[in-house]
Design an enzyme around this catalytic site. Structure first.
Site, short mmCIF file in Angstrom:
data_model
loop_
_atom_site.label_atom_id
_atom_site.label_comp_id
_atom_site.label_asym_id
_atom_site.label_seq_id
_atom_site.Cartn_x
_atom_site.Cartn_y
_atom_site.Cartn_z
N ARG A 1 -42.19 90.92 15.26
CA ARG A 1 -43.07 89.77 16.30
C ARG A 1 -41.76 89.03 17.09
NH1 ARG A 1 -46.58 87.34 11.19
NH2 ARG A 1 -47.81 89.49 10.89
N ARG B 1 -38.12 83.41 9.02
CA ARG B 1 -39.12 84.08 10.18
C ARG B 1 -37.97 84.79 10.74
NH1 ARG B 1 -43.24 81.37 11.87
NH2 ARG B 1 -43.01 79.60 10.63
N GLU C 1 -45.66 80.02 2.68
CA GLU C 1 -46.48 81.06 2.78
C GLU C 1 -45.71 82.49 2.35
OE1 GLU C 1 -48.89 83.94 5.87
OE2 GLU C 1 -48.51 81.79 6.64
N SER D 1 -51.19 85.88 3.25
CA SER D 1 -52.47 85.40 3.62
C SER D 1 -53.53 86.42 3.76
CB SER D 1 -52.24 85.26 5.25
OG SER D 1 -53.23 84.47 5.72
N ARG E 1 -39.77 87.84 1.98
CA ARG E 1 -40.08 86.09 1.67
C ARG E 1 -39.91 86.26 0.09
NH1 ARG E 1 -43.42 82.42 5.47
NH2 ARG E 1 -42.51 82.84 7.26
#
Length: 515
Positions: free
Chosen positions: A334, A349, A421, A424, A461
């Site tokens: 990303r 991130r 998070e 999801s 994560r």
């Protein structure tokens, strides 16, 4: 041909080349009763703006609670129907351009009426030619009229194609509507905590963040990754790299042996149709990395949701094959275009990270039951690792583009003293299935599937959470029991012994020489 090769063929040559066999899909469906290549020049990678490929127009409707299906048929493009959809989408902070849709729909109706009238006139005149011939009359004028009508029809058909493409472009940019049960709100502050699990750890020493913990273990090297690639990359090494690999293996093993998923190994590079199918294009082009190969655009996957969900694109499965469950471990890429300056430290991130993805294709009547189940599968991983977390229901303003309802799982990070998070889990209802033409054959005919996706979990994560929650004062990190068999039965990762300084080493040699 194996499943990987079939999907690879789809990624390289396009949707028409890939028709997954019912045998492969049945093998995934059969797991439901268990206990609950190609490398283009990567130097060309870059975030880029999209160019929309031509796609077939879509029709047919089964209106689901959070769906925008009504927009795909004429009776859903009235002022009254659009007002209802607009009100639902406004909760998702999207303003539906009713005026343009109504204008384009009005143009479509005018052209359609003209085409129908011309076709009737042409048919009538064509029939009259035989009668005139039989009566020995001159048919040259009638033939001219028929040819003229044919030419006008072709012009109208071209105009209709333009109108339909304009409508299609608008519809592809409209997000899915929220389910009626989703709490209303503007942003993440309005999300609703559903439950918490686990005890927040207490430390009798100053807690370090995962960057410092990883550095002491000699397991994270950001400078080398920056030298190789740039900012927002990391090189893992030694026991930390092994722990990262162990996490992915454990997640896959759990989902395939206990939760009824079939593992798939999919391409990490996909075509535009795949991204349109799951909803990343056209809206999120800037978040993607792309490359060109032989004059075609390809994209690095932002999530395994893209290739795995597209397994059923342009496919009709039988009802008894449902539910179909797939899981995959992939890297994700990303550009993080909208997050400049956020989470610049550490693994939170990154431009490249890894996830184990969960995908389900289910009957529309069972998709919300499946959402609870899929979320529970992700929660099982967190619980088995002993990581404290909370389950949050996203409000309408925080929902993703393709989702009708979403649960986020947020893991506790001691160094930040907050939940972040880690998964999801979303029900997209028929939104993606409509774009992909993914259907199942029922007693009513061909119906759209409902698609669900979720992280089970984000590997990086999860690594962050383990390093921070299980750190010790001496810099070591306890390994969760379920991972120890993947770590050669190790219970603790210890920091490497400190190296003797060059000065001491030199002094020692001189002293030894004197003796």
């Amino acid at each position: 041909m194996g499943l990987r090769l079939l999907i690879l063929a789809a990624a390289v040559t396009g949707a028409a080349a890939y028709q997954p066999s019912s045998m492969l899909l049945r093998s995934a469906a059969g797991l439901r009763n268990k206990a609950s290549a190609f490398t283009p020049g990567l130097s060309a990678l870059r975030p880029r703006l999209y160019s929309r490929p031509q796609r077939r127009s879509q029709s047919g409707i089964v209106f689901a609670q959070g769906s925008i299906s009504s927009l795909y048929q004429a009776k859903g493009r009235t002022d009254e129907a659009l007002t209802e959809v607009a009100e639902a989408l406004a909760k998702k902070k999207f303003e539906l351009d009713k005026a343009t849709i109504l204008e384009v729909e009005a143009q479509r109706k005018v052209v359609q009426a003209e085409m129908s009238e011309m076709q009737q006139e042409r048919n009538s005149k064509s029939k009259s030619i035989g009668k005139l011939k039989a009566q020995g009359e001159d048919i040259s004028e009638v033939l001219k009229e028929v040819d003229g009508l044919k030419s006008k029809l072709q012009e109208s058909e071209a105009k209709m194609k333009e109108i339909e493409e304009q409508m299609e472009t608008m519809l592809l940019s409209i997000p899915n509507g929220p389910h009626s049960s989703v709490p209303e709100g503007e942003d993440e502050d309005a999300n609703v905590e559903v439950t918490k699990w686990g005890e927040i750890p207490e430390f009798d020493f100053k807690v370090k963040d995962h960057v410092d913990v990883g550095a002491k273990l000699n397991g994270m090297d950001f400078p080398t990754a920056t030298k190789i690639s740039g900012a927002r990359f990391v090189m893992l090494q030694g026991q930390v790299a092994r722990l990262h690999r162990a996490l992915a293996q454990y997640m896959l093993d759990t989902h395939t042996t206990k939760h009824g998923y079939e593992e798939v190994n999919v391409p990490f590079i996909v075509n535009e149709d795949s991204l349109y199918g799951t909803g990343q294009l056209p809206k999120f082009a800037e978040d993607l990395f792309s490359t060109r190969h032989q004059d075609r655009d390809f994209y690095l996957i932002p999530t395994a949701e893209v290739p795995v969900t597209n397994i059923v694109r342009d496919t009709i499965v039988t009802e008894d094959e449902l539910p179909i469950r797939f899981t995959a471990h992939t890297p994700c890429f990303r550009s993080e275009a909208g997050s400049y300056g956020r989470d610049t430290r550490g693994l939170i991130r990154q431009h490249q990270f890894e996830k184990v993805e969960l995908i389900q294709f289910v009957h529309p009547d069972k998709s919300y039951e499946a959402l609870e189940e899929l979320t529970g599968h992700a929660e099982t991983i967190l619980q088995s690792l002993g990581l404290p977390y909370r389950k949050v229901e996203l409000c309408t303003g925080d929902l993703g583009f393709s989702a009708s309802k979403t649960y986020d799982l947020e893991v506790w990070l001691p160094a930040q003293e907050t939940y972040r998070e880690i998964s999801s889990c979303s029900n997209c209802e028929d939104f993606q299935a409509r774009r992909m033409k993914a259907r199942f054959k029922s007693s009513k005919g061909n119906e759209l599937l409902h698609t669900l996706n979720g992280s089970g979990l984000a590997v990086g994560r999860t690594l962050v959470a383990i390093l921070e929650n299980f750190q010790k004062e001496d810099g070591s990190v306890a390994i969760p029991k379920v991972l120890q068999r993947y770590m050669n039965d190790q219970e603790v990762i210890m920091p490497p012994p400190p190296k003797a300084s060059a000065k001491k080493e030199k002094g020692g040699k001189q002293e030894k020489a004197k003796k």
